[in-house]
Design a protein around this motif. Structure first.
Motif, mmCIF file in Angstrom:
data_model
loop_
_atom_site.group_PDB
_atom_site.id
_atom_site.type_symbol
_atom_site.label_atom_id
_atom_site.label_comp_id
_atom_site.label_asym_id
_atom_site.label_seq_id
_atom_site.Cartn_x
_atom_site.Cartn_y
_atom_site.Cartn_z
ATOM 1 N N ILE A 197 0.707 -1.004 -0.065
ATOM 2 C CA ILE A 197 0.119 -0.293 0.082
ATOM 3 C C ILE A 197 1.083 1.344 -0.130
ATOM 4 N N LEU A 252 -6.899 4.238 -1.391
ATOM 5 C CA LEU A 252 -5.892 3.649 -0.423
ATOM 6 C C LEU A 252 -7.106 2.738 0.272
ATOM 7 N N GLN A 270 -8.183 -0.426 -1.594
ATOM 8 C CA GLN A 270 -6.172 -1.930 -1.809
ATOM 9 C C GLN A 270 -6.355 -2.562 -1.012
ATOM 10 N N TYR A 271 -7.188 -2.648 -0.071
ATOM 11 C CA TYR A 271 -7.024 -3.990 1.096
ATOM 12 C C TYR A 271 -8.000 -5.145 0.611
#
Lengths: 228, 228
Positions: free
Chosen positions: A20, A86, A89-90
């Motif tokens: 990340i 962001l 992305q997980y």
């Protein structure tokens, strides 16, 4: 008795959370690594505090809270687009490069494989699917069912309950040293994937096994089975 | 009902833990701040992990473990002399400059004062005595009696049990934001001494009060009493 099943931590162990940092660095040039590191540390701290105080909240939300705090702390202006980029992305974190072939080898060795993660089920299903690993795991387990995060014993117990065997017959694999300690205290045989060559936490725990990547697992399990 | 008593956290709130950085910098030039920060973070992390897993060990020992780990992590050679020098600082930490006069003012306002700390009793007695504060506190309480560190509710409950009044009548004062959150979740009115101007942790808690040093306390309590 020999190891019958392997229980994997997900984030940091199978999936590369620090990847990340690359996206973070595009959004906040020069600050990506600092943001990724603080975000991860806060995420873990918040799970521990919420477990100690029985104020559970799903991992997706805790992860978002940790991101918001980390940006405030670092003086970064987190707009909604950046936050969504962001967080998303997980759901599609890259597995570590050796991951898929190691899991296939372990299956071929006759082991049952499972994940036991702080992540809530929706997050876990998304990331396992994105990596094409659905068929490799007998169980994908979330602490969400007990509303307590690792290192609470109730969280670790989900693994023994679902695998239907004693903790001593299960190898618990994590790259997070605190998780290795918690799993060992619970009773698992714990294997520390120490990618960074970090020193062992001073918690009076010696891991049952240790390696520098998941690639060290098949030989370790083979050796352990021959000698047990 | 108005505030009847004030319960203080000790380390970081009354006593300056980061002052250790100066000694650390003499021992390890250029690394003092990094060592002090990591040592403190690990000390807190170890208390939380040990509480989650019911593997309590007194704060003095946890503090020593955290020091050993931090030096290994930073590649610093901690010999026995350096270890003893750094640990012994914990027994004689400086109080923050405003501390003594604020405590005297609060006593003069008719409040009962107490400490509730993760530190074990021997450590607390030493540091309170070195600061000449023995006569100012009605109680100096350690979580050692319940073998659980803050933020476990059992740790916070020592304060209400010993002060013999409800949490709502007690102002809990800490410079550690996680401690402010834990105390608030327990039921105390919590006051955050935010010396560094840090952002609030994203844990869904709003402190009852906030200031930039202990010097903000007497007026806050006075105002709160007039309006309750």
């Amino acid at each position: 008795m020999a190891i019958q099943a392997i229980l994997f931590d997900a984030y940091g162990t199978l999936f590369d959370v620090y990847s990340i940092g690359r996206l973070a660095d595009k959004l906040f040039p020069g600050q990506g690594d600092a943001l990724a590191a603080l975000w991860r540390a806060k995420q873990i701290e918040y799970t521990q505090l919420r477990t100690l105080c029985s104020t559970y909240k799903p991992f997706w939300e805790v992860t978002q809270d940790a991101l918001v705090f980390s940006c405030k702390k670092l003086g970064l202006n987190l707009d909604l687009d950046a936050q969504q980029a962001l967080m998303s992305q997980y759901a599609k974190l890259s597995p570590f490069p050796e991951c898929l072939s190691v899991l296939q080898q372990l299956r071929a060795q006759g082991l049952r494989l499972a994940i036991l993660s702080n992540g809530n089920s929706q997050m876990l299903e998304a990331v396992v699917k994105a990596a094409g690993m659905q068929a490799l795991f007998n169980h994908v387990l979330s602490v969400d069912s007990v509303q307590k995060y690792k290192t609470a014993p109730e969280a670790y117990q989900i693994g023994t309950d679902m695998l239907g065997t004693g903790a001593k017959n299960i190898l618990f694999v994590s790259s997070n040293c605190w998780d290795v300690c918690g799993a060992t205290w619970f009773g698992y045989k714990a294997f520390w994937v120490n990618r960074a060559g970090a020193p062992m936490e001073e918690l009076g725990v010696t891991p049952y096994g240790q390696g520098s990547s998941l690639a060290d697992l098949p030989a370790f399990v083979e050796h352990e089975r021959e000698h047990s």
